[in-house]
Design a protein around this motif. Structure first.
Motif, PDB file in Angstrom:
ATOM      1  N   ALA A 157       0.829  -1.203   0.000  1.00  0.00           N
ATOM      2  CA  ALA A 157       0.000   0.000   0.000  1.00  0.00           C
ATOM      3  C   ALA A 157       0.865   1.256   0.000  1.00  0.00           C
ATOM      4  O   ALA A 157       0.563   2.239  -0.700  1.00  0.00           O
ATOM      5  N   HIS A 158       1.951   1.224   0.752  1.00  0.00           N
ATOM      6  CA  HIS A 158       2.845   2.389   0.808  1.00  0.00           C
ATOM      7  C   HIS A 158       3.446   2.669  -0.566  1.00  0.00           C
ATOM      8  O   HIS A 158       3.392   3.811  -1.062  1.00  0.00           O
ATOM      9  N   PHE A 159       4.053   1.646  -1.187  1.00  0.00           N
ATOM     10  CA  PHE A 159       4.700   1.849  -2.483  1.00  0.00           C
ATOM     11  C   PHE A 159       3.671   2.198  -3.562  1.00  0.00           C
ATOM     12  O   PHE A 159       3.926   3.047  -4.424  1.00  0.00           O
ATOM     13  N   PHE A 160       2.527   1.537  -3.518  1.00  0.00           N
ATOM     14  CA  PHE A 160       1.475   1.773  -4.510  1.00  0.00           C
ATOM     15  C   PHE A 160       0.991   3.220  -4.447  1.00  0.00           C
ATOM     16  O   PHE A 160       0.932   3.928  -5.465  1.00  0.00           O
ATOM     17  N   LEU A 229      11.224 -16.330  -7.336  1.00  0.00           N
ATOM     18  CA  LEU A 229      10.716 -16.573  -8.687  1.00  0.00           C
ATOM     19  C   LEU A 229      10.156 -15.301  -9.312  1.00  0.00           C
ATOM     20  O   LEU A 229      10.059 -15.191 -10.534  1.00  0.00           O
ATOM     21  N   ALA A 230       9.819 -14.336  -8.487  1.00  0.00           N
ATOM     22  CA  ALA A 230       9.368 -13.045  -8.985  1.00  0.00           C
ATOM     23  C   ALA A 230      10.400 -12.373  -9.865  1.00  0.00           C
ATOM     24  O   ALA A 230      10.076 -11.522 -10.709  1.00  0.00           O
ATOM     25  N   ALA A 231      11.677 -12.754  -9.704  1.00  0.00           N
ATOM     26  CA  ALA A 231      12.761 -12.060 -10.401  1.00  0.00           C
ATOM     27  C   ALA A 231      12.623 -12.111 -11.913  1.00  0.00           C
ATOM     28  O   ALA A 231      13.082 -11.211 -12.610  1.00  0.00           O
ATOM     29  N   CYS A 232      11.986 -13.156 -12.428  1.00  0.00           N
ATOM     30  CA  CYS A 232      11.902 -13.276 -13.891  1.00  0.00           C
ATOM     31  C   CYS A 232      11.174 -12.093 -14.508  1.00  0.00           C
ATOM     32  O   CYS A 232      11.480 -11.675 -15.633  1.00  0.00           O
ATOM     33  N   LEU A 265       5.441  -7.568  -8.264  1.00  0.00           N
ATOM     34  CA  LEU A 265       4.773  -6.267  -8.276  1.00  0.00           C
ATOM     35  C   LEU A 265       5.337  -5.342  -7.208  1.00  0.00           C
ATOM     36  O   LEU A 265       5.660  -4.179  -7.488  1.00  0.00           O
ATOM     37  N   ILE A 266       5.472  -5.832  -5.993  1.00  0.00           N
ATOM     38  CA  ILE A 266       5.973  -4.952  -4.936  1.00  0.00           C
ATOM     39  C   ILE A 266       7.433  -4.596  -5.176  1.00  0.00           C
ATOM     40  O   ILE A 266       7.877  -3.471  -4.900  1.00  0.00           O
ATOM     41  N   LYS A 267       8.217  -5.535  -5.741  1.00  0.00           N
ATOM     42  CA  LYS A 267       9.601  -5.224  -6.085  1.00  0.00           C
ATOM     43  C   LYS A 267       9.650  -4.163  -7.168  1.00  0.00           C
ATOM     44  O   LYS A 267      10.458  -3.217  -7.095  1.00  0.00           O
ATOM     45  N   ALA A 268       8.794  -4.286  -8.180  1.00  0.00           N
ATOM     46  CA  ALA A 268       8.780  -3.308  -9.267  1.00  0.00           C
ATOM     47  C   ALA A 268       8.396  -1.921  -8.756  1.00  0.00           C
ATOM     48  O   ALA A 268       8.984  -0.910  -9.155  1.00  0.00           O
ATOM     49  N   LEU A 269       7.403  -1.853  -7.868  1.00  0.00           N
ATOM     50  CA  LEU A 269       6.987  -0.557  -7.338  1.00  0.00           C
ATOM     51  C   LEU A 269       8.101   0.087  -6.526  1.00  0.00           C
ATOM     52  O   LEU A 269       8.356   1.298  -6.652  1.00  0.00           O
ATOM     53  N   ALA A 270       8.771  -0.701  -5.706  1.00  0.00           N
ATOM     54  CA  ALA A 270       9.874  -0.159  -4.909  1.00  0.00           C
ATOM     55  C   ALA A 270      10.992   0.351  -5.811  1.00  0.00           C
ATOM     56  O   ALA A 270      11.534   1.449  -5.603  1.00  0.00           O
ATOM     57  N   PRO A 291      13.814   2.015 -15.376  1.00  0.00           N
ATOM     58  CA  PRO A 291      13.359   1.371 -16.615  1.00  0.00           C
ATOM     59  C   PRO A 291      13.008  -0.110 -16.481  1.00  0.00           C
ATOM     60  O   PRO A 291      11.951  -0.530 -16.971  1.00  0.00           O
ATOM     61  N   PRO A 292      13.837  -0.959 -15.830  1.00  0.00           N
ATOM     62  CA  PRO A 292      13.411  -2.357 -15.694  1.00  0.00           C
ATOM     63  C   PRO A 292      12.163  -2.521 -14.840  1.00  0.00           C
ATOM     64  O   PRO A 292      11.353  -3.423 -15.079  1.00  0.00           O
ATOM     65  N   ALA A 293      11.978  -1.641 -13.836  1.00  0.00           N
ATOM     66  CA  ALA A 293      10.775  -1.711 -13.011  1.00  0.00           C
ATOM     67  C   ALA A 293       9.538  -1.355 -13.831  1.00  0.00           C
ATOM     68  O   ALA A 293       8.489  -2.005 -13.714  1.00  0.00           O
ATOM     69  N   GLU A 294       9.643  -0.327 -14.657  1.00  0.00           N
ATOM     70  CA  GLU A 294       8.508   0.058 -15.504  1.00  0.00           C
ATOM     71  C   GLU A 294       8.161  -1.043 -16.492  1.00  0.00           C
ATOM     72  O   GLU A 294       6.981  -1.359 -16.696  1.00  0.00           O
TER      73      GLU A 294
END
Length: 305
Positions: A157-160, A229-232, A265-270, A291-294
């Protein structure tokens, strides 16, 4: 991030080595990188020195890495920084530090993996080798790593909300739908597995379009493999996610895949926020993380539709 009270220089490191590991003191020192927790200095051709510099628990993470990683490293198919020496806190530098093997390569946030199928196979093979049942005394991860997604709902919720406030998310409803689906997936019921715990683009190294090394094992822990596994989603180019999961294990269950998308998702937002901080010169910012997060967010949303 909390700056260390000691300014880290080549002269300081040479003094520390001379005091505690004099056989290494005359090797040439070259600055490597400022990580999130530690500074990295290359020592000679084959070694590196890692010293806490920015976060309060960085020293504890180095001690954990020093204790746990040597037993795991021999079975891993990619190069990792195997701890060789421990530096004790002293008057010169009041925190623990370590000497490890040097791992050559370029950080994936700067030089992404481009050979899609090969990179998917390499990352999957690394995680399949790492994800074995862990002893009962392996610690749980910090900040909920390897645990239930429900335990990190406040973090999401914080990152979002922060990303929305900064205008970094074009379709908040689609992003929230990905999270709700992941949160609804059944929890992991298998044994706690060894996890890296912090697989983001700055902790994977590449060469010739493929992964060649994995660094920063300070968040090693035991738990749900979906966390790794989220890393992919954030490390691989488009079109190879299915291949990654098939190479990792043809028997990986649907619930684990859903939870992995939540962790991604949470890793990408952070990383998106850290990247934005870097673009605007804010403390702790790293512009190359954006860029990789986007791209990861776009893949996750597309996969959900």
């Amino acid at each position: 991030m909390e700056g260390t009270e000691s300014e880290i220089t080549a002269d300081l490191i040479a003094e520390l080595l001379r005091d505690q590991h004099p056989d290494l003191a005359d090797l040439p020192l070259t600055f490597g990188a400022h990580g999130w927790d530690n500074q990295l200095w290359r020592l000679g051709d084959d070694l590196a020195v890692r010293l806490p510099w920015a976060t309060g628990d960085a020293g504890d993470l180095l001690l954990k890495e020093y204790t746990l990683l040597p037993a795991i490293a021999p079975r891993l198919p990619l190069e990792v920084p195997v701890p060789q020496r421990l530096g004790e806190p002293s008057e010169r530098f009041p925190r623990p530090w370590i000497v490890t093997t040097w791992v050559a390569g370029e950080p994936a946030d700067r030089t992404p993996a481009t050979r899609g199928n090969k990179a998917a196979d390499t990352l999957a093979a690394f995680l399949a080798s790492l994800h074995k049942p862990a002893p009962t005394d392996v610690p749980a991860g910090r900040n909920g790593r390897g645990g239930s997604l429900a335990d990190i709902s406040e973090g999401f919720a914080h990152f979002f909300n922060e990303a929305i406030d900064r205008g970094l998310i074009a379709d908040p409803d689609a992003v929230h739908q990905v999270w709700e689906d992941a949160l609804a997936a059944p929890d992991w019921t298998g044994p706690p597995l060894w996890l890296h715990g912090d697989l983001h683009p700055a902790n994977l190294l590449t060469r010739d379009g493929n992964f060649c090394g994995v660094v920063d094992f300070g968040d090693m822990c035991a738990g749900d493999p979906a966390c790794d596994l989220a890393a992919c989603w954030i490390l691989l180019p488009d079109g190879v996610i299915d291949r990654f999961y098939q190479t990792y294990s043809s028997a990986v269950d649907a619930a684990t895949l859903r939870r992995a998308r939540g962790w991604a998702l949470i890793k990408a937002l952070a990383c998106l926020i850290i990247g934005d901080n870097g673009v605007h010169g804010r403390p702790g910012g790293k512009a190359t993380w954006g860029p990789p997060a986007e791209a990861s967010l776009q893949r996750l949303i597309a996969d959900q539709s």
